[in-house]
Write a protein that holds these residues in place. Structure first.
Motif, PDB file in Angstrom:
ATOM      1  N   GLY A   1      41.869  30.949  32.874  1.00 40.34           N
ATOM      2  CA  GLY A   1      40.915  31.614  33.730  1.00 40.34           C
ATOM      3  C   GLY A   1      39.733  30.395  34.185  1.00 40.34           C
ATOM      4  O   GLY A   1      39.506  29.532  33.297  1.00 40.34           O
ATOM      5  N   ILE A   2      39.730  30.707  35.354  1.00 38.19           N
ATOM      6  CA  ILE A   2      38.803  29.639  35.995  1.00 38.19           C
ATOM      7  C   ILE A   2      37.541  30.577  36.637  1.00 38.19           C
ATOM      8  O   ILE A   2      37.891  31.057  37.715  1.00 38.19           O
ATOM      9  N   LEU A   3      36.501  30.198  36.077  1.00 38.08           N
ATOM     10  CA  LEU A   3      35.282  31.135  36.509  1.00 38.08           C
ATOM     11  C   LEU A   3      33.928  30.550  36.678  1.00 38.08           C
ATOM     12  O   LEU A   3      33.786  29.584  36.314  1.00 38.08           O
ATOM     13  N   THR A   4      33.369  30.928  37.467  1.00 37.88           N
ATOM     14  CA  THR A   4      31.852  30.150  37.758  1.00 37.88           C
ATOM     15  C   THR A   4      30.838  30.769  36.740  1.00 37.88           C
ATOM     16  O   THR A   4      30.879  31.757  36.221  1.00 37.88           O
ATOM     17  N   LYS A   5      29.926  29.881  36.419  1.00 33.61           N
ATOM     18  CA  LYS A   5      29.010  30.019  35.458  1.00 33.61           C
ATOM     19  C   LYS A   5      27.791  30.979  35.933  1.00 33.61           C
ATOM     20  O   LYS A   5      27.257  31.544  35.161  1.00 33.61           O
ATOM     21  N   SER A   6      27.961  31.262  37.104  1.00 31.06           N
ATOM     22  CA  SER A   6      26.964  32.248  37.614  1.00 31.06           C
ATOM     23  C   SER A   6      27.399  33.615  37.758  1.00 31.06           C
ATOM     24  O   SER A   6      26.865  34.722  38.160  1.00 31.06           O
TER      25      SER A   6
ATOM     26  N   ASP B   1      36.943  20.135  40.097  1.00 34.03           N
ATOM     27  CA  ASP B   1      36.963  21.054  38.561  1.00 34.03           C
ATOM     28  C   ASP B   1      38.204  22.020  38.773  1.00 34.03           C
ATOM     29  O   ASP B   1      38.664  22.229  37.645  1.00 34.03           O
ATOM     30  N   ILE B   2      38.280  22.575  39.859  1.00 31.46           N
ATOM     31  CA  ILE B   2      39.552  23.432  39.761  1.00 31.46           C
ATOM     32  C   ILE B   2      40.992  22.850  39.351  1.00 31.46           C
ATOM     33  O   ILE B   2      41.453  23.396  38.522  1.00 31.46           O
ATOM     34  N   ALA B   3      40.761  21.421  39.960  1.00 35.95           N
ATOM     35  CA  ALA B   3      42.446  20.823  39.857  1.00 35.95           C
ATOM     36  C   ALA B   3      42.254  20.337  38.304  1.00 35.95           C
ATOM     37  O   ALA B   3      43.234  20.552  37.784  1.00 35.95           O
ATOM     38  N   MET B   4      41.035  20.072  37.688  1.00 31.24           N
ATOM     39  CA  MET B   4      41.044  19.750  36.445  1.00 31.24           C
ATOM     40  C   MET B   4      41.402  20.863  35.462  1.00 31.24           C
ATOM     41  O   MET B   4      42.106  20.948  34.654  1.00 31.24           O
ATOM     42  N   ALA B   5      40.854  21.915  35.664  1.00 30.91           N
ATOM     43  CA  ALA B   5      41.049  23.340  35.151  1.00 30.91           C
ATOM     44  C   ALA B   5      42.451  23.679  34.821  1.00 30.91           C
ATOM     45  O   ALA B   5      43.190  23.988  34.061  1.00 30.91           O
ATOM     46  N   ARG B   6      43.152  23.415  36.232  1.00 32.82           N
ATOM     47  CA  ARG B   6      44.687  23.680  36.282  1.00 32.82           C
ATOM     48  C   ARG B   6      45.581  22.811  35.396  1.00 32.82           C
ATOM     49  O   ARG B   6      46.358  22.986  34.792  1.00 32.82           O
TER      50      ARG B   6
ATOM     51  N   VAL C   1      36.555  29.384  25.447  1.00 36.03           N
ATOM     52  CA  VAL C   1      35.614  29.056  26.586  1.00 36.03           C
ATOM     53  C   VAL C   1      34.880  27.742  26.818  1.00 36.03           C
ATOM     54  O   VAL C   1      34.238  27.333  25.695  1.00 36.03           O
ATOM     55  N   LEU C   2      35.377  27.060  27.891  1.00 39.39           N
ATOM     56  CA  LEU C   2      34.996  25.563  27.873  1.00 39.39           C
ATOM     57  C   LEU C   2      34.229  25.335  29.203  1.00 39.39           C
ATOM     58  O   LEU C   2      34.772  25.875  30.173  1.00 39.39           O
ATOM     59  N   ASP C   3      33.297  24.430  29.103  1.00 42.85           N
ATOM     60  CA  ASP C   3      32.342  24.062  30.315  1.00 42.85           C
ATOM     61  C   ASP C   3      33.298  22.863  31.073  1.00 42.85           C
ATOM     62  O   ASP C   3      33.535  21.851  30.100  1.00 42.85           O
ATOM     63  N   ALA C   4      33.422  22.911  32.309  1.00 40.18           N
ATOM     64  CA  ALA C   4      34.313  22.292  33.031  1.00 40.18           C
ATOM     65  C   ALA C   4      33.555  20.779  32.653  1.00 40.18           C
ATOM     66  O   ALA C   4      34.222  19.587  32.617  1.00 40.18           O
ATOM     67  N   ALA C   5      32.153  20.603  32.474  1.00 38.41           N
ATOM     68  CA  ALA C   5      31.581  19.314  32.380  1.00 38.41           C
ATOM     69  C   ALA C   5      31.326  18.945  30.996  1.00 38.41           C
ATOM     70  O   ALA C   5      30.873  17.828  31.113  1.00 38.41           O
ATOM     71  N   ASP C   6      31.747  19.610  30.103  1.00 36.97           N
ATOM     72  CA  ASP C   6      31.809  19.012  28.750  1.00 36.97           C
ATOM     73  C   ASP C   6      32.680  18.011  28.476  1.00 36.97           C
ATOM     74  O   ASP C   6      34.067  17.994  28.935  1.00 36.97           O
TER      75      ASP C   6
END
Length: 195
Positions: free
Chosen positions: A89-94, A78-83, A47-52
């Motif tokens: 899984g691309i999930l929001t922190k909230s 962020d979505i493009a980077m995650a892909r 589980v990785l923070d996109a901002a990390d």
């Protein structure tokens, strides 16, 4: 393995997952940028923070195990980077805890999960469609339907029962004035092959 530098978010995610049956967690919070994450035992999931800033240090391991990427909002970059890094899984922190844990379990089981806000960010409706009185939930269902998802897949992605999804699909078809899913997808502007 939780790879989140932000201490508050890391603790929140760790608490949510640790309270779930059958899930144990470890963190990589104290590693410096660029440090090789794995002399650690290979995890079953990351589980990785996109901002990390350590996301690029994951290397091949991120493609070998399921990866969940957390984003602040439905940000296109962020979505493009995650892909690009192969996140399943691309999930929001909230995201609410119950939904988050369910999504993590679905990814662990081999599924691909996108938070509804992520799905919505990747689809843009022409202005003329605003006249169709779909509820927010019906719109979420239509987005996934137009993406070619089955009722079961829509139910899993939106945390609904398949029966509820079937009801939403029927209502959407009626409101759009179309006869089937293919026509609904075509109305949305994304052709869907007949199944």
């Amino acid at each position: 393995m939780i790879v989140i530098r932000d201490a508050v978010l890391r603790r929140t995610i760790q608490d949510q997952l640790s309270e779930a049956d059958g899930i144990t967690t470890t963190t990589a919070a104290d590693l410096p940028p660029g440090h090789e994450l794995f002399p650690y035992p290979r995890p079953d999931m990351i589980v990785l923070d996109a901002a990390d800033d350590r996301r690029n240090a994951l290397g091949p391991i991120a493609r070998a195990v399921p990866l969940v990427m957390l984003i602040d909002a439905a940000d296109h970059t962020d979505i493009a980077m995650a892909r690009e890094v192969g996140a399943r899984g691309i999930l929001t922190k909230s995201m609410p805890a119950v939904q988050f844990v369910s999504a993590v379990r679905l990814v662990a089981a081999g599924g691909d999960v996108r938070a509804p806000a992520v799905v919505a960010r990747n689809h843009h409706r022409p202005q003329s469609r605003n006249a169709v009185p779909l509820s927010p939930r019906e719109h979420d269902v239509l987005l996934l339907l137009a993406d070619g998802r089955t009722n079961q897949e829509i139910a899993a992605a939106l945390y609904l029962s398949p029966t509820t999804v079937k009801s939403h699909v029927s209502t959407i078809l009626r409101k759009l004035g179309v006869n089937n899913r293919v026509q609904a997808a075509a109305w949305y502007g994304q052709p869907l092959a007949e199944q």
